[in-house]
Write a protein that holds these residues in place. Structure first.
Motif, PDB file in Angstrom:
ATOM      1  N   VAL A  54       0.865  -1.176   0.000  1.00 37.56           N
ATOM      2  CA  VAL A  54       0.000   0.000   0.000  1.00 37.56           C
ATOM      3  C   VAL A  54       0.898   1.221   0.000  1.00 37.56           C
ATOM      4  N   TRP A  55       0.748   2.083  -1.021  1.00 38.06           N
ATOM      5  CA  TRP A  55       1.606   3.262  -1.147  1.00 38.06           C
ATOM      6  C   TRP A  55       0.883   4.549  -0.781  1.00 38.06           C
ATOM      7  N   ASN A  56      -0.411   4.492  -0.607  1.00 35.32           N
ATOM      8  CA  ASN A  56      -1.172   5.694  -0.293  1.00 35.32           C
ATOM      9  C   ASN A  56      -1.390   5.778   1.216  1.00 35.32           C
ATOM     10  N   ALA A  57      -0.999   6.900   1.816  1.00 36.97           N
ATOM     11  CA  ALA A  57      -1.077   7.041   3.278  1.00 36.97           C
ATOM     12  C   ALA A  57      -2.522   6.983   3.769  1.00 36.97           C
ATOM     13  N   ASN A  58      -3.438   7.602   3.042  1.00 40.87           N
ATOM     14  CA  ASN A  58      -4.845   7.578   3.454  1.00 40.87           C
ATOM     15  C   ASN A  58      -5.409   6.155   3.420  1.00 40.87           C
ATOM     16  N   ASP A  59      -5.003   5.385   2.419  1.00 40.88           N
ATOM     17  CA  ASP A  59      -5.456   3.996   2.340  1.00 40.88           C
ATOM     18  C   ASP A  59      -4.909   3.182   3.511  1.00 40.88           C
ATOM     19  N   ALA A  60      -3.651   3.423   3.864  1.00 43.25           N
ATOM     20  CA  ALA A  60      -3.043   2.700   4.984  1.00 43.25           C
ATOM     21  C   ALA A  60      -3.778   2.994   6.292  1.00 43.25           C
ATOM     22  N   VAL A  61      -4.166   4.252   6.483  1.00 44.83           N
ATOM     23  CA  VAL A  61      -4.909   4.632   7.694  1.00 44.83           C
ATOM     24  C   VAL A  61      -6.299   4.005   7.680  1.00 44.83           C
ATOM     25  N   GLU A  62      -6.958   4.027   6.529  1.00 47.68           N
ATOM     26  CA  GLU A  62      -8.307   3.444   6.436  1.00 47.68           C
ATOM     27  C   GLU A  62      -8.279   1.941   6.718  1.00 47.68           C
ATOM     28  N   ILE A  63      -7.285   1.243   6.169  1.00 52.53           N
ATOM     29  CA  ILE A  63      -7.174  -0.196   6.395  1.00 52.53           C
ATOM     30  C   ILE A  63      -7.009  -0.504   7.879  1.00 52.53           C
ATOM     31  N   ARG A  64      -6.249   0.320   8.563  1.00 49.76           N
ATOM     32  CA  ARG A  64      -6.001   0.090   9.992  1.00 49.76           C
ATOM     33  C   ARG A  64      -7.213   0.445  10.841  1.00 49.76           C
ATOM     34  N   GLU A  65      -7.774   1.623  10.617  1.00 50.11           N
ATOM     35  CA  GLU A  65      -8.834   2.116  11.489  1.00 50.11           C
ATOM     36  C   GLU A  65     -10.185   1.461  11.196  1.00 50.11           C
ATOM     37  N   LYS A  66     -10.463   1.180   9.955  1.00 54.03           N
ATOM     38  CA  LYS A  66     -11.783   0.680   9.578  1.00 54.03           C
ATOM     39  C   LYS A  66     -11.857  -0.835   9.565  1.00 54.03           C
ATOM     40  N   TYR A  67     -10.734  -1.492   9.179  1.00 57.55           N
ATOM     41  CA  TYR A  67     -10.775  -2.943   9.008  1.00 57.55           C
ATOM     42  C   TYR A  67      -9.854  -3.695   9.961  1.00 57.55           C
ATOM     43  N   ARG A  68      -9.160  -2.984  10.848  1.00 54.54           N
ATOM     44  CA  ARG A  68      -8.275  -3.604  11.844  1.00 54.54           C
ATOM     45  C   ARG A  68      -7.181  -4.451  11.193  1.00 54.54           C
ATOM     46  N   ILE A  69      -6.682  -3.991  10.057  1.00 50.27           N
ATOM     47  CA  ILE A  69      -5.567  -4.651   9.382  1.00 50.27           C
ATOM     48  C   ILE A  69      -4.321  -3.799   9.591  1.00 50.27           C
ATOM     49  N   ILE A  70      -3.284  -4.368  10.202  1.00 52.89           N
ATOM     50  CA  ILE A  70      -2.122  -3.593  10.639  1.00 52.89           C
ATOM     51  C   ILE A  70      -1.034  -3.530   9.566  1.00 52.89           C
ATOM     52  N   GLY A  71      -0.626  -4.669   9.033  1.00 56.27           N
ATOM     53  CA  GLY A  71       0.462  -4.685   8.058  1.00 56.27           C
ATOM     54  C   GLY A  71       1.797  -4.328   8.703  1.00 56.27           C
ATOM     55  N   SER A  72       2.809  -4.110   7.845  1.00 45.35           N
ATOM     56  CA  SER A  72       4.152  -3.767   8.320  1.00 45.35           C
ATOM     57  C   SER A  72       4.735  -2.673   7.444  1.00 45.35           C
ATOM     58  N   LEU A  73       5.088  -1.554   8.053  1.00 44.53           N
ATOM     59  CA  LEU A  73       5.762  -0.484   7.321  1.00 44.53           C
ATOM     60  C   LEU A  73       7.220  -0.857   7.116  1.00 44.53           C
ATOM     61  N   ILE A  74       7.713  -0.699   5.893  1.00 42.76           N
ATOM     62  CA  ILE A  74       9.099  -1.089   5.619  1.00 42.76           C
ATOM     63  C   ILE A  74       9.913   0.043   5.002  1.00 42.76           C
ATOM     64  N   GLY A  75       9.280   1.199   4.718  1.00 41.47           N
ATOM     65  CA  GLY A  75       9.989   2.293   4.076  1.00 41.47           C
ATOM     66  C   GLY A  75      10.742   3.159   5.073  1.00 41.47           C
ATOM     67  N   THR A  76      11.417   4.156   4.547  1.00 43.99           N
ATOM     68  CA  THR A  76      12.168   5.079   5.390  1.00 43.99           C
ATOM     69  C   THR A  76      11.370   6.355   5.614  1.00 43.99           C
ATOM     70  N   ILE A  77      11.738   7.115   6.635  1.00 43.46           N
ATOM     71  CA  ILE A  77      11.110   8.406   6.918  1.00 43.46           C
ATOM     72  C   ILE A  77      11.963   9.489   6.259  1.00 43.46           C
ATOM     73  N   PRO A  78      11.367  10.387   5.476  1.00 44.08           N
ATOM     74  CA  PRO A  78      12.155  11.362   4.708  1.00 44.08           C
ATOM     75  C   PRO A  78      13.150  12.168   5.527  1.00 44.08           C
ATOM     76  N   LEU A  79      12.738  12.630   6.702  1.00 42.56           N
ATOM     77  CA  LEU A  79      13.626  13.493   7.491  1.00 42.56           C
ATOM     78  C   LEU A  79      14.668  12.700   8.278  1.00 42.56           C
ATOM     79  N   HIS A  80      14.450  11.397   8.428  1.00 41.38           N
ATOM     80  CA  HIS A  80      15.399  10.572   9.198  1.00 41.38           C
ATOM     81  C   HIS A  80      15.614   9.248   8.464  1.00 41.38           C
ATOM     82  N   PRO A  81      16.308   9.285   7.350  1.00 43.59           N
ATOM     83  CA  PRO A  81      16.450   8.076   6.529  1.00 43.59           C
ATOM     84  C   PRO A  81      17.429   7.046   7.068  1.00 43.59           C
ATOM     85  N   ARG A  82      18.326   7.454   7.956  1.00 41.70           N
ATOM     86  CA  ARG A  82      19.391   6.549   8.406  1.00 41.70           C
ATOM     87  C   ARG A  82      19.110   6.026   9.809  1.00 41.70           C
TER      88      ARG A  82
END
Length: 297
Positions: A13-41
């Motif tokens: 899932v690449w869309n942030a709004n979709d990720a929030v909807e999946i978690r809040e509405k359907y109780r699906i957590i998943g795993s974030l694997i990307g980096t944070i722009p301001l703290h990539p290291r």
């Protein structure tokens, strides 16, 4: 309809709004694997994409709220529209980054201006108060702002670029993906049935690898609560018997030490239903049984 991108065996899932909807509405957590722009290291916190497990994907598919697609580019080489789009994006990025660079440099000067003025006055061995100090301050500010140079293209290339979604969507070919059917009485089927059982009861589930199991089960959102159950799946009777003989004590002690209930899930004798076995560690009970066995001998 939420769009799930399938690539290299992963559901993303690449869309942030979709990720929030999946978690809040359907109780699906998943795993974030990307980096944070301001703290990539760092790897304490992660960002998009959100990876969904096979069980999570199947739950969302049964709810008919997602569309799984696999994307690819056209095989045409030197696509003129694609090249033009790339150049336009590059120019836009450089213009925005150049403006941001200048703004950040200006903010740094203004923020540290008092320290800079104090340092220059000390170096020049002058003492100024009131309007004289303010005029000197404004003079230093003007001089420093005038020295801000525009960054070169190399400076801009060194800045962090982070796209949460591809900027070339209109050039990608999409192919719908159908989930493969589960093999009867397999581990994958047992994991899905287990996941669906707890999820249908209102629990949240995440990967249980950190405890050597298949799932961790939570009463509420894992951000706010600790797991209640550690769940391990045994797809056949041989593995279940081997688990009972070799791993029961280890997982019983694990559950006691981390204050969680250990659940072993397996098929019943006919394989038509799944059974849930609760492991509860009681060292005194083991001591009594060992003593009884010694007395019998």
């Amino acid at each position: 309809m939420i769009k799930i991108k399938f690539s290299h065996g992963l559901y993303m899932v690449w869309n942030a709004n979709d990720a929030v909807e999946i978690r809040e509405k359907y109780r699906i957590i998943g795993s974030l694997i990307g980096t944070i722009p301001l703290h990539p290291r760092q790897n304490d916190n992660h960002g998009l994409p959100l990876i969904l497990s096979d069980e999570e994907i199947r739950i969302l598919t049964t709810l008919n709220v997602i569309e799984i697609v696999e994307q690819s580019f056209s095989t045409e080489e030197n696509h003129p529209q694609l090249l033009q789009h790339y150049n336009e994006l590059l120019k836009k990025f450089r213009d925005e980054s150049r403006q941001k660079f200048m703004e950040e440099r200006r903010e740094q000067i203004i923020t540290n201006l008092d320290k800079i003025v104090a340092g220059k006055m000390k170096k020049s061995q002058i003492q100024l108060e009131g309007d004289d100090r303010e005029q000197y301050r404004n003079k230093i500010l003007d001089e420093m702002l005038s020295t801000i140079r525009e960054p070169s293209d190399k400076d801009l290339e060194d800045r962090i670029r982070f796209h949460i979604q591809s900027q070339y969507q209109q050039f990608k070919l999409e192919k719908p993906i159908q989930l493969p059917s589960l093999e009867p009485k397999s581990l994958d089927e047992l994991k899905f049935l287990t996941f669906h059982h707890f999820w249908s009861l209102g629990y949240y589930l995440t990967n249980g690898l950190k405890f050597g199991a298949h799932f961790l089960v939570y009463d509420h959102d894992p951000i706010l609560f600790h797991a209640k159950f550690i769940v391990f799946c045994c797809p056949n009777d041989n593995e279940f018997q081997r688990f009972k003989q070799r791993m029961t004590q280890a997982y019983g002690r694990l559950g006691k030490n981390v204050r969680k209930n250990v659940i072993i899930v397996h098929y019943d004798g006919d394989g038509d239903k799944i059974r849930f076995e609760h492991i509860q560690w009681n060292p005194m009970l083991f001591t009594e049984e060992q003593q009884q066995q010694k007395n019998d001998q």
